[in-house]
Design a protein around this motif. Structure first.
Motif, PDB file in Angstrom:
ATOM      1  N   THR A   1       0.820  -1.216   0.000  1.00 11.67           N
ATOM      2  CA  THR A   1       0.000   0.000   0.000  1.00 11.67           C
ATOM      3  C   THR A   1       0.853   1.266   0.000  1.00 11.67           C
ATOM      4  O   THR A   1       0.489   2.273  -0.629  1.00 11.67           O
ATOM      5  N   ALA A   2       1.987   1.238   0.679  1.00  3.50           N
ATOM      6  CA  ALA A   2       2.859   2.416   0.708  1.00  3.50           C
ATOM      7  C   ALA A   2       3.343   2.765  -0.704  1.00  3.50           C
ATOM      8  O   ALA A   2       3.436   3.948  -1.059  1.00  3.50           O
ATOM      9  N   TYR A   3       3.627   1.757  -1.502  1.00  8.47           N
ATOM     10  CA  TYR A   3       4.057   2.012  -2.881  1.00  8.47           C
ATOM     11  C   TYR A   3       2.905   2.548  -3.730  1.00  8.47           C
ATOM     12  O   TYR A   3       3.122   3.339  -4.657  1.00  8.47           O
ATOM     13  N   ALA A   4       1.684   2.142  -3.393  1.00  9.87           N
ATOM     14  CA  ALA A   4       0.522   2.696  -4.094  1.00  9.87           C
ATOM     15  C   ALA A   4       0.407   4.194  -3.833  1.00  9.87           C
ATOM     16  O   ALA A   4       0.088   4.984  -4.741  1.00  9.87           O
ATOM     17  N   LEU A   5       0.691   4.617  -2.591  1.00 10.57           N
ATOM     18  CA  LEU A   5       0.644   6.042  -2.269  1.00 10.57           C
ATOM     19  C   LEU A   5       1.723   6.812  -3.030  1.00 10.57           C
ATOM     20  O   LEU A   5       1.479   7.933  -3.523  1.00 10.57           O
ATOM     21  N   LEU A   6       2.911   6.224  -3.153  1.00  4.65           N
ATOM     22  CA  LEU A   6       3.978   6.869  -3.925  1.00  4.65           C
ATOM     23  C   LEU A   6       3.600   6.960  -5.404  1.00  4.65           C
ATOM     24  O   LEU A   6       3.886   7.966  -6.073  1.00  4.65           O
ATOM     25  N   ALA A   7       2.940   5.904  -5.907  1.00  7.44           N
ATOM     26  CA  ALA A   7       2.490   5.927  -7.304  1.00  7.44           C
ATOM     27  C   ALA A   7       1.451   7.013  -7.513  1.00  7.44           C
ATOM     28  O   ALA A   7       1.438   7.690  -8.555  1.00  7.44           O
ATOM     29  N   LEU A   8       0.579   7.210  -6.522  1.00 10.21           N
ATOM     30  CA  LEU A   8      -0.439   8.258  -6.623  1.00 10.21           C
ATOM     31  C   LEU A   8       0.220   9.635  -6.716  1.00 10.21           C
ATOM     32  O   LEU A   8      -0.240  10.507  -7.475  1.00 10.21           O
ATOM     33  N   CYS A   9       1.297   9.848  -5.973  1.00 13.94           N
ATOM     34  CA  CYS A   9       2.030  11.119  -6.062  1.00 13.94           C
ATOM     35  C   CYS A   9       2.492  11.381  -7.493  1.00 13.94           C
ATOM     36  O   CYS A   9       2.368  12.506  -8.010  1.00 13.94           O
ATOM     37  N   ARG A  10       3.011  10.355  -8.133  1.00 11.66           N
ATOM     38  CA  ARG A  10       3.490  10.517  -9.512  1.00 11.66           C
ATOM     39  C   ARG A  10       2.344  10.825 -10.469  1.00 11.66           C
ATOM     40  O   ARG A  10       2.484  11.647 -11.385  1.00 11.66           O
ATOM     41  N   LEU A  11       1.210  10.174 -10.258  1.00 10.59           N
ATOM     42  CA  LEU A  11       0.058  10.431 -11.124  1.00 10.59           C
ATOM     43  C   LEU A  11      -0.411  11.876 -10.993  1.00 10.59           C
ATOM     44  O   LEU A  11      -0.724  12.549 -11.997  1.00 10.59           O
ATOM     45  N   LEU A  12      -0.444  12.358  -9.757  1.00 10.14           N
ATOM     46  CA  LEU A  12      -0.892  13.741  -9.535  1.00 10.14           C
ATOM     47  C   LEU A  12       0.098  14.741 -10.119  1.00 10.14           C
ATOM     48  O   LEU A  12      -0.307  15.784 -10.666  1.00 10.14           O
ATOM     49  N   LYS A  13       1.392  14.444 -10.043  1.00 10.05           N
ATOM     50  CA  LYS A  13       2.408  15.333 -10.606  1.00 10.05           C
ATOM     51  C   LYS A  13       2.298  15.417 -12.125  1.00 10.05           C
ATOM     52  O   LYS A  13       2.703  16.412 -12.740  1.00 10.05           O
ATOM     53  N   ARG A  14       1.762  14.352 -12.720  1.00 12.28           N
ATOM     54  CA  ARG A  14       1.571  14.351 -14.174  1.00 12.28           C
ATOM     55  C   ARG A  14       0.258  15.016 -14.584  1.00 12.28           C
ATOM     56  O   ARG A  14      -0.099  15.030 -15.755  1.00 12.28           O
ATOM     57  N   GLY A  15      -0.467  15.523 -13.603  1.00 10.30           N
ATOM     58  CA  GLY A  15      -1.673  16.276 -13.902  1.00 10.30           C
ATOM     59  C   GLY A  15      -2.950  15.460 -13.934  1.00 10.30           C
ATOM     60  O   GLY A  15      -4.000  15.972 -14.332  1.00 10.30           O
ATOM     61  N   LEU A  16      -2.907  14.195 -13.528  1.00 14.88           N
ATOM     62  CA  LEU A  16      -4.116  13.380 -13.525  1.00 14.88           C
ATOM     63  C   LEU A  16      -4.964  13.676 -12.297  1.00 14.88           C
ATOM     64  O   LEU A  16      -4.446  13.917 -11.208  1.00 14.88           O
ATOM     65  N   ASN A  17      -6.261  13.660 -12.498  1.00 12.48           N
ATOM     66  CA  ASN A  17      -7.211  13.878 -11.417  1.00 12.48           C
ATOM     67  C   ASN A  17      -7.623  12.501 -10.873  1.00 12.48           C
ATOM     68  O   ASN A  17      -8.437  11.800 -11.479  1.00 12.48           O
ATOM     69  N   VAL A  18      -7.048  12.100  -9.747  1.00  9.69           N
ATOM     70  CA  VAL A  18      -7.211  10.734  -9.233  1.00  9.69           C
ATOM     71  C   VAL A  18      -7.638  10.768  -7.768  1.00  9.69           C
ATOM     72  O   VAL A  18      -7.121  11.561  -6.976  1.00  9.69           O
TER      73      VAL A  18
END
Length: 285
Positions: free
Chosen positions: A184-201
């Motif tokens: 789950t911790a890696y999922a949170l890090l992945a979410l950071c990358r998605l948000l930095k790329r401008g995705l609304n997640v």
């Protein structure tokens, strides 16, 4: 339903009470279990005292047990405990292996594992991966039967999913224990990358476990508080609603380099998500 006390305090108290009230009965019961007890501690080199206490727990010959055809246990520790009832009452023991416990959960010692897999009648697994794992910890291959696990589709009705419209978030969902191995911790890090790329997640996490508070703190540290929600003890109706709301289901479980550590053996939640219409994504473990 047959009620059996598993508390050591309860049955030790009962035992000493019987010594004074029914000494002859106690002697007859000890005569019955002593040969089995000696055989087990010598064969598997188990601790004398703890093994004797386990046999003592199931010393009573309950007449209702005559109606029992088999004992079915889930989990290694519980299967080991009921192995002693199986031996004293001559009832076959069937154990459903769902994978090894997570690293944070106590496991059986090698001697106890040898005893369990030496005396168990049958071991059920739901995948070939689980079969390989239980054989690796010492279960004879001829005792292992693969019984594939299905899914009650009526509980997870299919709902076609549409791509999110403009300005609407992409909904992600993860269901699983809050243990390190679930990733789950890696999922949170992945979410950071998605948000930095401008995705609304937005991401919903459902589960319970010792890592829950640490994960909530990590989400706050990563400034994800408004993007993630941690759920616990949800009813099936609520879980079904989350499945049907989610565009993607993510199971980020980790692999282990050591062969006797926990790994995902099936991931039934992937089946539930797919049946509900959510697109599943999983790590290669």
């Amino acid at each position: 339903m047959i009620h059996i006390k598993l508390s050591r305090i309860d049955f030790i108290f009962d035992y000493f009470l019987e010594i004074f009230t029914k000494p002859i009965t106690i002697f007859k019961k000890k005569i019955k279990i002593f040969p089995i007890y000696r055989l087990i501690i010598i064969k598997y080199q188990l601790n004398n005292i703890s093994t004797f206490l386990n046999f003592l727990r199931f010393r009573h010959g309950n007449e209702k047990l005559d109606q029992v055809d088999a004992i079915h246990a889930h989990g290694e520790v519980l299967a080991y405990e009921f192995m002693f009832l199986s031996l004293t009452q001559d009832i076959p023991l069937i154990y459903s292996f769902h994978g090894l416990p997570p690293n944070a959960v106590p496991q059986l010692s090698n001697n106890k594992r040898n005893a369990l897999y030496g005396e168990v009648s049958l071991v059920l697994v739901n995948t070939l991966a689980a079969k390989q794992q239980v054989i690796a910890v010492g279960c004879p291959s001829e005792k292992v039967v693969v019984l594939p696990q299905g899914l009650p589709l009526d509980d997870f009705p299919f709902v076609p999913r549409q791509a999110p419209i403009t300005d609407s978030p992409l909904h992600l969902l993860t269901i699983g224990r809050f243990h390190r191995e679930k990733g789950t911790a890696y999922a949170l890090l992945a979410l950071c990358r998605l948000l930095k790329r401008g995705l609304n997640v937005c991401w919903n996490f459902v589960g319970s476990g010792p890592e829950r508070q640490r994960l909530i703190a990590l989400a706050g540290k990563l400034h994800l508080t408004r993007r993630v929600t941690f759920h616990e003890a949800l009813e099936l109706e609520d879980i079904r609603a989350l499945y049907q709301k989610s565009h993607l289901f993510v199971l980020p479980s980790l692999g282990n380099r050591r062969p006797l550590d926990w790994v995902e053996t099936q991931g039934v939640v992937l089946q539930e998500a797919q049946a509900s219409g959510s697109n599943p994504i999983a790590t290669l473990v």
